[in-house]
Design a protein around this motif. Sequence first.
Motif, PDB file in Angstrom:
ATOM      1  N   ARG A  95      -3.063   1.482 -27.105  1.00 21.85           N
ATOM      2  CA  ARG A  95      -2.380   2.314 -26.105  1.00 21.85           C
ATOM      3  C   ARG A  95      -1.794   3.591 -26.706  1.00 21.85           C
ATOM      4  O   ARG A  95      -1.378   4.484 -25.982  1.00 21.85           O
ATOM      5  N   ASP A 127      -3.245   7.755 -21.948  1.00 20.25           N
ATOM      6  CA  ASP A 127      -2.511   8.633 -21.043  1.00 20.25           C
ATOM      7  C   ASP A 127      -1.179   7.969 -20.688  1.00 20.25           C
ATOM      8  O   ASP A 127      -1.169   6.847 -20.172  1.00 20.25           O
ATOM      9  N   PRO A 128      -0.066   8.637 -20.956  1.00 21.19           N
ATOM     10  CA  PRO A 128       1.245   8.053 -20.644  1.00 21.19           C
ATOM     11  C   PRO A 128       1.430   7.691 -19.167  1.00 21.19           C
ATOM     12  O   PRO A 128       2.241   6.833 -18.849  1.00 21.19           O
ATOM     13  N   ASP A 129       0.660   8.323 -18.297  1.00 18.70           N
ATOM     14  CA  ASP A 129       0.765   7.990 -16.875  1.00 18.70           C
ATOM     15  C   ASP A 129       0.032   6.698 -16.525  1.00 18.70           C
ATOM     16  O   ASP A 129       0.208   6.171 -15.429  1.00 18.70           O
ATOM     17  N   SER A 130      -0.767   6.200 -17.467  1.00 15.20           N
ATOM     18  CA  SER A 130      -1.558   5.006 -17.176  1.00 15.20           C
ATOM     19  C   SER A 130      -1.041   3.752 -17.874  1.00 15.20           C
ATOM     20  O   SER A 130      -1.540   2.662 -17.627  1.00 15.20           O
ATOM     21  N   SER A 131      -0.045   3.905 -18.746  1.00 15.01           N
ATOM     22  CA  SER A 131       0.402   2.767 -19.544  1.00 15.01           C
ATOM     23  C   SER A 131       1.873   2.913 -19.911  1.00 15.01           C
ATOM     24  O   SER A 131       2.291   3.955 -20.425  1.00 15.01           O
ATOM     25  N   TRP A 132       2.632   1.853 -19.655  1.00 17.45           N
ATOM     26  CA  TRP A 132       4.052   1.846 -20.035  1.00 17.45           C
ATOM     27  C   TRP A 132       4.182   2.008 -21.545  1.00 17.45           C
ATOM     28  O   TRP A 132       5.030   2.751 -22.039  1.00 17.45           O
ATOM     29  N   LYS A 157       3.493   5.531 -22.535  1.00 18.11           N
ATOM     30  CA  LYS A 157       4.622   6.372 -22.113  1.00 18.11           C
ATOM     31  C   LYS A 157       5.776   6.251 -23.108  1.00 18.11           C
ATOM     32  O   LYS A 157       6.373   7.247 -23.516  1.00 18.11           O
ATOM     33  N   LYS A 177       7.238   9.162 -26.062  1.00 21.05           N
ATOM     34  CA  LYS A 177       8.621   9.650 -26.123  1.00 21.05           C
ATOM     35  C   LYS A 177       9.163   9.663 -27.545  1.00 21.05           C
ATOM     36  O   LYS A 177      10.250  10.176 -27.781  1.00 21.05           O
TER      37      LYS A 177
END
Length: 102
Positions: A14, A18-23, A26, A30
């Motif tokens: 992961r 894409d941060p929008d597709s995986s906690w 994301k 950060k």
Amino acid sequence: MSVLARLEATIAARKGADPDSSWTAKLLAKGPEKCAEKFGEEAVEAIIEAVKGDRAKLTSEAADVLYHLLVMLAARDVALAEVLAELERREGISGISEKASR
């Protein structure tokens, strides 16, 4: 392969997602500081459940702690194998002696 090793592999996969597709993606996006902060939050939640004595909630929070520990390690490129090797190094050594050697 243990469940922790499989989870570590999933977290590694992961890292570039894409941060929008995986906690996980994301959280990793950060940065290590946020990953450490989240680990700390989960550890506190586990402590609270341990004090309360709720086994089911403690078990759930402990799982969160392990997940967030692995995310934090991944954020700093520390492999689970390194942590396990350190535990093996300490195995059989008195906690008092081990701590004094640091």
